[in-house]
Design an enzyme around this catalytic site. Structure first.
Site, PDB file in Angstrom:
ATOM      1  N   CYS A 137      43.506  92.082  61.195  1.00  0.00           N
ATOM      2  CA  CYS A 137      44.519  92.478  62.177  1.00  0.00           C
ATOM      3  C   CYS A 137      45.553  91.386  62.400  1.00  0.00           C
ATOM      4  O   CYS A 137      45.290  90.410  63.109  1.00  0.00           O
ATOM      5  CB  CYS A 137      43.831  92.844  63.494  1.00  0.00           C
ATOM      6  SG  CYS A 137      44.991  93.309  64.792  1.00  0.00           S
ATOM      7  N   CYS A 140      46.680  91.005  66.011  1.00  0.00           N
ATOM      8  CA  CYS A 140      45.732  90.271  66.863  1.00  0.00           C
ATOM      9  C   CYS A 140      45.769  88.773  66.558  1.00  0.00           C
ATOM     10  O   CYS A 140      45.764  87.952  67.468  1.00  0.00           O
ATOM     11  CB  CYS A 140      44.298  90.730  66.630  1.00  0.00           C
ATOM     12  SG  CYS A 140      44.062  92.494  66.467  1.00  0.00           S
ATOM     13  N   ASP A 141      45.750  88.422  65.298  1.00  0.00           N
ATOM     14  CA  ASP A 141      45.462  87.036  64.917  1.00  0.00           C
ATOM     15  C   ASP A 141      46.611  86.281  64.256  1.00  0.00           C
ATOM     16  O   ASP A 141      46.474  85.080  63.996  1.00  0.00           O
ATOM     17  CB  ASP A 141      44.247  87.016  63.957  1.00  0.00           C
ATOM     18  CG  ASP A 141      42.998  87.572  64.620  1.00  0.00           C
ATOM     19  OD1 ASP A 141      42.879  87.424  65.849  1.00  0.00           O
ATOM     20  OD2 ASP A 141      42.162  88.162  63.931  1.00  0.00           O
TER      21      ASP A 141
END
Ligand code: NAP
Length: 316
Positions: A137, A140-141
């Site tokens: 992701c 997300c990261d």
């Protein structure tokens, strides 16, 4: 196999969608029963810090966020049970959820079983997954890889989108694809190919994630499928974007799914399935947004729909 009493609402899954549905139905005094599967808390628990969930200006640990939701759901009387639904019988009322040890009867059902990111299975991938450099992701990261080199694996819209997103942070993004043309839509593919920070690594498959001994990704070994030559990309982050597998198998049929296996809601609704009183929410039916906040939103919608359905059918 013994039958239990009839539940108002059974929610299957404990990710953002399922837990939000639990909070709403519990607050509506429906006494929901939540069934937990093999990954309590869902995909969020496999990411480190969540920086884009509204209400947490300094970010929140993914595991903590789902724990908070769980606590909130419990506070209003949600019951949790660990069991796997093997198959369903939706032909009559109440609906039947057939588990390994018993049959659960329910007036309404909210399915929030999520999706599992497809992984490559190469050595080192599993060991360094989640916070150690391998992730699925970019949203997300991605921000953890400022000024670093990263690789994206895959050639579809997800891979192109992840690669474009990562150019905001990374110094260089290798897009590793097993063929010499992207599967992604032309506009996405052209955009990725034209970006100065993105370097295409065509005809190449990942072979090994390096860095297991040190507990952090130090490189990615790739192999050119046409020449057989192997090389190492000096990356600190690896974003696997080779598709998702929606966890819908135990329910389809009778529930309708699309060609990708995702639940197919009825026209005009995001959560209503082809079976009255049965709803879906989150990544098991959403292959477009796939965010914690959108999953939570769908869980809320499903809960409100279930509540309305019960009010309209209370005599049944
Ligand atoms: P996808 O379209 O199925 O693409 C998966 C990619 O991964 C393909 O390029 C495939 O290669 C590659 N791949 C699969 N298994 C592999 C393996 N074991 N090793 C190496 N490569 C592998 O999946 P997706 O990109 O996640 O997209 C899913 C759906 O969501 C699509 O319908 C897509 O259009 C949609 N989507 C849309 C958007 C958007 O419009 N903004 C964004 C994301 C996703 P091959 O090409 O050789 O098969």
């Amino acid at each position: 196999m013994s039958n239990s009493s009839v539940e108002n609402v059974v929610i299957i899954g404990t990710g953002c969608a399922g837990l939000t549905a639990a909070i709403y139905t519990a607050r509506a005094n429906l006494n929901p029963l939540v069934l937990e599967g093999p990954l309590p808390g869902g995909q969020l628990t496999t990411t480190s810090e969540v920086e884009n969930f509204p209400g947490f200006p300094h970010g929140v640990d993914g595991f903590q966020l789902t724990q908070n939701m769980r606590e909130q759901a419990t506070r209003f009387g949600t019951r949790f049970e660990q069991t796997l639904v093997e198959r369903v019988d939706f032909t009559s009322m109440p609906r039947q959820l057939i588990c390994s040890d018993r049959v659960i009867l329910a007036k309404t059902v909210i399915i929030a079983t999520g999706a599992s990111p497809r992984l490559t299975g190469i050595p080192g991938e599993k060991e360094l997954y989640g916070g150690k450099g391998v992730t699925t992701c970019a949203t997300c990261d991605g921000a953890f890889y400022r000024k670093m080199e990263v690789a994206v694996l895959g050639g579809g819209d997800s891979a192109a989108e992840e690669a474009m997103f990562l150019t905001r942070f990374a110094s260089k993004v290798y897009l590793v694809h097993r063929r010499d043309t992207l599967r992604a839509s032309k506009i996405m593919a052209d955009r990725a190919a034209a970006h100065e920070k993105i370097q295409m690594v065509w005809d190449s498959v990942p072979v090994e994630v390096l860095g297991v001994k040190d507990g952090a990704v130090s490189g990615l070994k790739v192999k050119n499928v046409k020449t057989g030559a192997e090389s190492v990309l000096p990356v600190k982050g690896i974003f696997v974007a080779i598709g998702h597998i929606p966890n819908t198998g135990s329910f389809a049929p009778p529930l309708e799914v699309d060609e990708g296996g995702y639940f197919k809601p009825q026209a005009g609704s995001q959560v209503q399935t082809n079976v009255p009183g049965v709803y879906v929410a989150g990544d098991c039916s959403d292959h477009i947004y796939r965010q914690a906040i959108t999953a939570a939103g769908m869980g809320c919608q499903a809960a409100i729909e279930a509540e309305r359905w019960l009010a309209e059918h209370h005599h049944e």
